[in-house]
Design an enzyme around this catalytic site. Sequence first.
Site, PDB file in Angstrom:
ATOM      1  N   GLU A 167     -48.177 -16.553  45.127  1.00  0.00           N
ATOM      2  CA  GLU A 167     -46.849 -16.285  45.678  1.00  0.00           C
ATOM      3  C   GLU A 167     -46.978 -15.214  46.767  1.00  0.00           C
ATOM      4  OE1 GLU A 167     -44.243 -13.969  43.097  1.00  0.00           O
ATOM      5  OE2 GLU A 167     -42.565 -15.232  43.671  1.00  0.00           O
ATOM      6  N   PHE A 185     -36.910  -5.998  41.765  1.00  0.00           N
ATOM      7  CA  PHE A 185     -36.203  -5.378  42.886  1.00  0.00           C
ATOM      8  C   PHE A 185     -35.351  -6.367  43.655  1.00  0.00           C
ATOM      9  CE2 PHE A 185     -39.694  -7.160  45.374  1.00  0.00           C
ATOM     10  CZ  PHE A 185     -39.052  -7.505  46.555  1.00  0.00           C
ATOM     11  N   SER A 218     -42.783 -10.327  38.265  1.00  0.00           N
ATOM     12  CA  SER A 218     -43.957 -11.123  38.628  1.00  0.00           C
ATOM     13  C   SER A 218     -44.651 -11.653  37.358  1.00  0.00           C
ATOM     14  CB  SER A 218     -44.898 -10.282  39.476  1.00  0.00           C
ATOM     15  OG  SER A 218     -45.149  -9.052  38.840  1.00  0.00           O
ATOM     16  N   LYS A 252     -33.384  -1.404  32.229  1.00  0.00           N
ATOM     17  CA  LYS A 252     -34.420  -0.667  32.979  1.00  0.00           C
ATOM     18  C   LYS A 252     -34.578  -1.398  34.307  1.00  0.00           C
ATOM     19  CE  LYS A 252     -38.142  -0.416  34.350  1.00  0.00           C
ATOM     20  NZ  LYS A 252     -38.392  -0.408  35.824  1.00  0.00           N
ATOM     21  N   CYS A 273     -36.968 -15.542  44.276  1.00  0.00           N
ATOM     22  CA  CYS A 273     -37.813 -16.377  43.407  1.00  0.00           C
ATOM     23  C   CYS A 273     -37.441 -17.845  43.556  1.00  0.00           C
ATOM     24  CB  CYS A 273     -37.685 -15.946  41.957  1.00  0.00           C
ATOM     25  SG  CYS A 273     -36.055 -16.278  41.318  1.00  0.00           S
ATOM     26  N   GLU A 322     -37.563   0.276  39.914  1.00  0.00           N
ATOM     27  CA  GLU A 322     -37.568   1.649  40.456  1.00  0.00           C
ATOM     28  C   GLU A 322     -37.510   1.644  41.987  1.00  0.00           C
ATOM     29  OE1 GLU A 322     -39.896  -0.107  39.034  1.00  0.00           O
ATOM     30  OE2 GLU A 322     -41.881   0.841  39.064  1.00  0.00           O
TER      31      GLU A 322
END
Length: 498
Positions: A383, A149, A226, A173, A281, A176
């Site tokens: 994290e 995301f 992740s 893909k 990240c 979402e």
Amino acid sequence: MREIHHLINGRSVAGTSGNTADIFNPNTGEVQAKVALASKSELDKAIEAAEAAFPAWSAVNPQRRARIMFEFKNLLEKHMDELAELLSLEHGKVIADSRGDVQRGLEVVEFACGIPHVQKGEYTNAAGPGIDVYSMRQPLGVCAGITPFNFPAMIPMWMFAMAIAAGNTFILKPSEKDPSVPMRLGELFLEAGAPEGVLNVVNGDKVAVDAILDHPSVKAVSFVGSSDIAQYIYARGTANGKRVQAMGGAKNHGIILPDANMDQAVKDIVGAAYGSAGERCMALPVVVPVGQKTADEFIERISDEVAKLKVGISTDKDAHYGPVVTAAHKAKVEDYIRIGQEEGADLLIDGRGFSLQGYEDGFFVGPSLFDNVKPGMKTYDEEIFGPVLQVVRAETLEEAARLPSDHQYGNGVAIFTRNGRAARDFAASVNVGMVGVNVPIPVPVSYHSFGGWKRSAFGDTNQYGTEGARFWTKVKTVTQRWPEGDVGDQAFIIPTMN
Ligand code: NAD
């Protein structure tokens, strides 16, 4: 309510699975749209479309493929404001960060415009008597990208720009949580002249991901997200014979040596730790000042800067950062802050319970600052992915350098110093994939390549740049000779060519 569909074979296709996910406006907490979640059979249809498009697309000469990339780049520039606004309203990052998100993806598109050069093979004339050897980089077929995301423009473009420029067809893909920008990228790519079926955007969750990983026609999968999911994608994809690169989470450290320019370090770190609400990240959530004096000075200076930070809605031009992506993520970040305190770290600034007037239901988290964080604490080892900065104190450079090297993640690291020799030795020896010297977020430019080490990346090949071109192509090597007349006395002798 706005519905977000799929983009399959050049057309917007409504979902048929009956499953949808809510898309929130993180500023208000309201549901602003619903996204279709694809079933396996919907995914199969998209893969069929990509498979049908592959023979013609892979036969298009590289210069013509590059022309579509040039046109796509022009359209990205033309639609920059629209894309940035759409991104901010779904993700929650401020407009300047959203523009950066689009811009860094656009730069990979620019690199992909050079595909005629990047995809060239090698040639050896007269490798043996009358024998030439040449290699070519051929596309793989149908490829897929599964994205997180937090960079809904940049990361899809890392993947599909390189893969498609190299002659592959693609299934994207997206996350979402914020699929509108990836869908818009798919539409603009069609407008740029891409044939139908070359880029398909299929929305979905684990069902769609598993369908990609198990489909025999998908030859390569690129994933960013992740680490546990990255490891799962890598294991399942490679077990099914696919080429897989799977980038994971991060916990990037910034080391401050006593000789550093503290003004610069503090300014850089406040942006790198809290910018985009820490949902990067390559954020810098851990700072390691070397020596107690450096640590005390850093804490004092950063506390002043944090007090000046303005948290606001994502379209507020004066805000430094906006809300986090979902209510669940806000709860997770606040939980880590509670755990950090329970573990014995000193919570100097507590961002929990932050409320913005007029936007009380938004997913806002105020900035938090911890001192005396130590390895072994859950909040250090894991994290957090929120606006939380943790200070770990070290006495020597050696002790400080061991921290990022020993950490489970190895995405990025930064060192702040005026000592060139110390920085050079650190960069050469640290067990981390991307290093910044007086640069807090060392995301490599598009003609280098992006990739972490350890649990930050599974697989061997980095994203974009020439490494990206390698990932999305396979090498074929041809050894040829054209003997004259009767070949009787020119029999090919293996293995030598003497
Ligand atoms: P995520 O792992 O939750 O989701 C990433 C993708 O995986 C999404 O498309 C999602 O639909 C899919 N997914 C989620 N659960 C799945 C499951 N059980 N099985 C199959 N697929 C699944 O990550 P996120 O929250 O969207 O993104 C944040 C994470 O991404 C952070 O850990 C961050 O560090 C990482 N990240 C890494 C990089 C990098 O290059 N190393 C870059 C950006 C973000």
